[in-house]
Write a protein that holds these residues in place. Structure first.
Motif, mmCIF file in Angstrom:
data_model
loop_
_atom_site.group_PDB
_atom_site.id
_atom_site.type_symbol
_atom_site.label_atom_id
_atom_site.label_comp_id
_atom_site.label_asym_id
_atom_site.label_seq_id
_atom_site.Cartn_x
_atom_site.Cartn_y
_atom_site.Cartn_z
ATOM 1 N N ASN A 1 0.832 -1.205 0.000
ATOM 2 C CA ASN A 1 0.000 0.000 0.000
ATOM 3 C C ASN A 1 0.871 1.262 0.000
ATOM 4 O OD1 ASN A 1 -2.420 -1.401 0.001
ATOM 5 N ND2 ASN A 1 -2.470 -1.559 2.216
ATOM 6 N N GLU B 1 0.836 4.275 -2.748
ATOM 7 C CA GLU B 1 0.643 5.676 -2.365
ATOM 8 C C GLU B 1 1.740 6.557 -2.956
ATOM 9 O OE1 GLU B 1 0.496 5.735 1.888
ATOM 10 O OE2 GLU B 1 -1.476 4.778 1.953
ATOM 11 N N ALA C 1 -6.467 7.032 -1.938
ATOM 12 C CA ALA C 1 -6.963 6.058 -0.957
ATOM 13 C C ALA C 1 -8.103 5.219 -1.545
ATOM 14 C CB ALA C 1 -7.417 6.771 0.310
ATOM 15 N N ALA C 2 -8.999 5.872 -2.276
ATOM 16 C CA ALA C 2 -10.116 5.146 -2.888
ATOM 17 C C ALA C 2 -9.620 4.178 -3.960
ATOM 18 C CB ALA C 2 -11.119 6.130 -3.482
ATOM 19 N N ALA D 1 -7.952 1.167 -2.295
ATOM 20 C CA ALA D 1 -8.967 0.276 -1.723
ATOM 21 C C ALA D 1 -9.630 -0.567 -2.808
ATOM 22 C CB ALA D 1 -10.014 1.087 -0.961
ATOM 23 N N ARG D 2 -9.919 0.039 -3.969
ATOM 24 C CA ARG D 2 -10.519 -0.720 -5.075
ATOM 25 C C ARG D 2 -9.540 -1.740 -5.642
ATOM 26 N NH1 ARG D 2 -12.521 4.359 -6.241
ATOM 27 N NH2 ARG D 2 -10.860 4.776 -7.764
ATOM 28 N N THR E 1 -6.925 -3.251 -4.183
ATOM 29 C CA THR E 1 -6.491 -4.324 -3.279
ATOM 30 C C THR E 1 -7.639 -5.087 -2.650
ATOM 31 O OG1 THR E 1 -6.393 -2.820 -1.382
ATOM 32 C CG2 THR E 1 -4.376 -3.083 -2.697
ATOM 33 N N ASP E 2 -8.842 -4.624 -2.844
ATOM 34 C CA ASP E 2 -10.016 -5.248 -2.204
ATOM 35 C C ASP E 2 -9.824 -5.366 -0.698
ATOM 36 O OD1 ASP E 2 -11.467 -5.525 -4.561
ATOM 37 O OD2 ASP E 2 -10.474 -7.432 -5.029
ATOM 38 N N GLY E 3 -9.150 -4.397 -0.080
ATOM 39 C CA GLY E 3 -8.971 -4.365 1.367
ATOM 40 C C GLY E 3 -7.909 -5.317 1.900
ATOM 41 N N SER F 1 -4.361 -6.693 3.218
ATOM 42 C CA SER F 1 -3.268 -6.064 3.953
ATOM 43 C C SER F 1 -1.969 -6.211 3.155
ATOM 44 C CB SER F 1 -3.112 -6.717 5.322
ATOM 45 O OG SER F 1 -2.647 -8.045 5.166
#
Length: 190
Positions: free
Chosen positions: A126, A130, A144-145, A148-149, A151-153, A155
């Motif tokens: 992540n 960034e 950030a959006a 999130a899209r 990596t599907d959340g 870690s």
């Protein structure tokens, strides 16, 4: 004094302004109507400057839409390209304002395209995503959006594990363990 305003035969969205028999400028029809350029109006330096700005905005907008058609660009990247092309700041601001409300330019789409390209090779952390988006001038909210899209959340640990499996699957058969681990660690370090 403006003697005539003639529509361009090849481009009906453009008019040519004449003072006497000499052509003194060209500009989009909508801008000509907005500026009140009609036969009989005085041709002043101010009006000439407004006409030049209008035609430069038209040129810059055409160039910007061409760049956007060939790939997703952020506002910062588009601004840099227009500056390098030699357009003045007032023209650049008008072009960016025209594109801001359209579907042609969205930082969100540029961020998604950038992450798709990055993740095509190997899943990235992540933090790395960034950094890549910040370097392209994408805002924090859009970045950030997009992350999130993409990596599907998941870690960073899950992304690293998935990347390691992908590297292992691509290694030649018959490598000894230490060589295989060095290659996996080298790939993950990039």
């Amino acid at each position: 004094m403006v003697s005539r305003v003639k529509t361009d035969v090849r481009d009906a969205t453009l008019v040519h302004v004449y003072v006497g028999s000499r052509k003194v400028g060209s500009l989009p029809v909508a801008d000509a109507e907005g500026l009140g350029v009609v036969p009989g109006v005085a041709w002043t330096m101010g009006l000439k400057g407004l006409c030049e700005t209008a035609i430069n905005v038209r040129r810059a907008l055409r160039r910007a839409t061409g760049w956007l058609a060939s790939g997703e660009l952020t506002v910062a990247e588009l601004r840099t390209r227009l500056e390098l092309a030699g357009f003045y700041q007032n023209v650049i601001e008008k072009v960016l304002a025209k594109l801001a409300g359209t579907f042609a330019q969205k930082d969100e789409r540029a961020a998604d395209a950038s992450l798709r390209k990055l993740l095509r090779r190997l899943p990235a952390s992540n933090n790395h995503m960034e950094e890549v988006l910040a370097a392209r001038g994408v805002g924090e909210d859009d970045a950030a959006a997009a992350i999130a899209r993409a990596t599907d959340g998941e870690s960073d640990d899950d992304l690293a594990l998935r990347a390691a499996y992908r590297v292992f699957a691509g290694l030649p058969q018959g490598l000894d363990g230490s060589t295989a681990w060095r290659r996996v660690l080298g790939a993950l370090a990039r």
